[in-house]
Design a protein around this motif. Structure first.
Motif, short mmCIF file in Angstrom:
data_model
loop_
_atom_site.label_atom_id
_atom_site.label_comp_id
_atom_site.label_asym_id
_atom_site.label_seq_id
_atom_site.Cartn_x
_atom_site.Cartn_y
_atom_site.Cartn_z
N MET A 90 0.84 -1.19 0.00
CA MET A 90 0.00 0.00 0.00
C MET A 90 0.88 1.25 0.00
O MET A 90 1.74 1.40 0.86
CB MET A 90 -0.93 0.04 1.21
CG MET A 90 -1.78 1.31 1.27
SD MET A 90 -2.70 1.52 2.83
CE MET A 90 -3.89 0.20 2.72
N ALA A 91 0.66 2.11 -0.97
CA ALA A 91 1.33 3.41 -1.00
C ALA A 91 0.34 4.45 -0.47
O ALA A 91 -0.69 4.70 -1.10
CB ALA A 91 1.76 3.75 -2.42
N ALA A 92 0.65 5.04 0.67
CA ALA A 92 -0.30 5.94 1.33
C ALA A 92 0.15 7.39 1.20
O ALA A 92 1.34 7.70 1.16
CB ALA A 92 -0.44 5.57 2.80
N TYR A 93 -0.87 8.27 1.15
CA TYR A 93 -0.60 9.71 1.16
C TYR A 93 -1.82 10.42 1.72
O TYR A 93 -2.89 10.43 1.11
CB TYR A 93 -0.29 10.22 -0.24
CG TYR A 93 -0.08 11.72 -0.30
CD1 TYR A 93 1.06 12.29 0.28
CD2 TYR A 93 -1.02 12.56 -0.89
CE1 TYR A 93 1.26 13.66 0.25
CE2 TYR A 93 -0.83 13.93 -0.93
CZ TYR A 93 0.30 14.48 -0.36
OH TYR A 93 0.50 15.84 -0.38
N GLU A 152 -6.15 9.68 5.85
CA GLU A 152 -6.95 9.59 7.07
C GLU A 152 -8.44 9.41 6.80
O GLU A 152 -9.15 8.75 7.56
CB GLU A 152 -6.77 10.86 7.93
CG GLU A 152 -5.36 11.10 8.40
CD GLU A 152 -4.60 12.03 7.50
OE1 GLU A 152 -3.88 12.88 8.04
OE2 GLU A 152 -4.73 11.92 6.27
N ARG A 153 -8.94 9.99 5.72
CA ARG A 153 -10.38 10.01 5.49
C ARG A 153 -10.97 8.62 5.31
O ARG A 153 -12.04 8.31 5.86
CB ARG A 153 -10.69 10.88 4.27
CG ARG A 153 -12.17 11.02 3.97
CD ARG A 153 -12.39 11.90 2.75
NE ARG A 153 -13.78 11.95 2.34
CZ ARG A 153 -14.20 12.48 1.19
NH1 ARG A 153 -13.32 13.02 0.35
NH2 ARG A 153 -15.49 12.49 0.88
N GLN A 210 -10.51 0.68 4.71
CA GLN A 210 -9.72 -0.23 3.90
C GLN A 210 -8.98 -1.23 4.79
O GLN A 210 -8.96 -2.43 4.52
CB GLN A 210 -8.72 0.57 3.04
CG GLN A 210 -7.71 -0.26 2.27
CD GLN A 210 -8.34 -1.14 1.21
OE1 GLN A 210 -9.03 -2.12 1.52
NE2 GLN A 210 -8.10 -0.82 -0.05
N LEU A 211 -8.35 -0.74 5.84
CA LEU A 211 -7.62 -1.63 6.74
C LEU A 211 -8.54 -2.65 7.39
O LEU A 211 -8.20 -3.84 7.52
CB LEU A 211 -6.89 -0.81 7.81
CG LEU A 211 -5.75 0.09 7.30
CD1 LEU A 211 -5.20 0.93 8.44
CD2 LEU A 211 -4.64 -0.73 6.65
N ASP A 248 -4.87 0.19 -2.69
CA ASP A 248 -5.04 1.63 -2.51
C ASP A 248 -5.54 1.89 -1.09
O ASP A 248 -6.03 0.99 -0.41
CB ASP A 248 -6.02 2.20 -3.53
CG ASP A 248 -5.46 2.17 -4.95
OD1 ASP A 248 -4.23 1.99 -5.09
OD2 ASP A 248 -6.25 2.31 -5.91
N GLN A 249 -5.46 3.13 -0.65
CA GLN A 249 -5.80 3.47 0.73
C GLN A 249 -7.27 3.79 0.94
O GLN A 249 -7.71 3.91 2.08
CB GLN A 249 -4.97 4.67 1.17
CG GLN A 249 -5.31 5.95 0.40
CD GLN A 249 -4.38 7.10 0.74
OE1 GLN A 249 -3.35 6.93 1.38
NE2 GLN A 249 -4.77 8.30 0.33
#
Length: 341
Positions: free
Chosen positions: A7-10, A13-14, A19-20, A90-91
């Motif tokens: 997972m590439a995160a940026y 928070e929203r 997803q997790l 994706d996040q």
């Protein structure tokens, strides 16, 4: 079965918690989850670390010291994965509970290098949208090497790949072996290129991800285009576009020529076949680019089309050709002296 999740995160928070949570509900739990956080000034890492403390599988959170950008950040996450398979994540989506279990069945065939599945397009609140999978995904079944459209753009979050493809072919951009310096490959485009060259792909109908479209996606669902829109897009593609595609094809051929010496013999043989395939495709595209130059005479254009036709260059895209529509466009450009740079 050891499936890593990359997972590439940026600034996630929203939607990140949903997803997790969907990953935690998997009927086949992942071997690990690797998150590379490209936003050290946000609360993304805090959410990920809290999640790591309540799940029974390893979660590694790596905070980048400087912004890498979407492409490089995803490749970093992939490079840190240690499982035998890698699921791109994706996040901001939500996975169905059986996603990993369903995909894992397709890898029973050792020649399958990539599995891709359907998606259900939803809005920010997970309400289903009118967009449907059929409009954005055109493959179903199992495909042998080099029998799909080499330029196909797939949804990364619907993709799981065999980890070994990153060992056989160097995924890093190198000056001596560039793919296309002006347009670096994304992680999913790169995976499609290598997997469809070195083995089979399996495409399944099951919609295993709620693909959330919320207006701030790094990448999203392309708008549906009618025939008229597609014709307009085709008309404006000219010499510059085809030269660029030719260079990309030559770059891919170069990557395949540099397959690892440690790769199994069948993989090296397929890489050699792919190098030949992409070099021939590059030559066809380069010849096609010459058709659209303003100084190219009608006679020369006609001769070029004839040679392309005889060589099989206008075969379907799935077989390394330019496609029948390309023939129609090229003939039209020759007859009516159309020049497009």
């Amino acid at each position: 079965m050891k499936i890593s999740i990359a997972m590439a995160a940026y600034k996630g928070e929203r939607f990140l918690r949903e997803q997790l949570d969907s990953i935690a509900r998997q009927t086949l739990l992942p071997y690990e989850l690797v998150i590379t956080d490209d936003s050290p000034d946000s609360g993304t890492a805090d959410i990920a670390l809290e999640f790591a403390h309540r799940v029974p599988f390893p979660v590694r959170v790596v905070r980048n010291t400087e912004r890498l950008g979407f492409h490089a950040n995803f490749f970093k996450a992939i490079s840190l994965c240690e499982g035998d398979f890698i699921a791109f994540c994706d996040q901001d989506d939500v996975w169905t509970d059986n996603k990993l279990e369903r995909v894992a069945r397709e890898f029973a065939d050792p020649d399958v290098m990539l599995v891709v599945h359907g998606v259900k397009v939803v809005d920010g609140d997970l309400n289903e949208r009118e967009d449907n999978t059929a409009g954005h995904w055109s493959y179903r079944g199992v495909y042998d090497p080099l029998t799909t459209n080499p330029w196909y753009v797939l949804f990364g979050m619907s993709t799981v790949v065999r980890r070994s493809i990153y060992d056989f072919i160097d995924w890093r951009e190198r000056p001596e072996h560039p793919i296309d310096p002006g347009f670096p490959m994304s992680h999913d485009t790169w995976a499609w290129f290598v997997a469809t060259s070195l083995g089979k792909i399996s495409a399944i109908d099951d919609a295993l991800v709620l693909y959330r479209q919320h207006g701030a996606n790094a990448c999203g669902v392309a708008p549906d285009r009618d025939v008229g829109d597609k014709v307009k897009m085709a008309k404006v593609a000219g010499a510059t576009h085809y030269r660029r595609m030719a260079n990309a094809a030559f770059g891919r051929a170069g990557k395949m020529r540099n397959v690892s010496r440690d790769a199994p013999l069948p993989v090296r043989e397929r890489a050699a076949a792919a190098a030949t395939y992409y070099h021939a495709l590059g030559e066809r595209l380069r010849r096609r680019a010459d058709l659209y130059g303003a100084a190219t005479s009608t006679v020369r254009r006609a001769g070029t089309i004839a040679r392309l036709l005889v060589s099989g260059a206008y075969r379907p895209l799935n077989h390394g050709g330019l496609g029948h529509r390309a023939l129609l466009k090229d003939v039209h450009a020759t007859v009516f002296r159309v020049s497009i740079e």
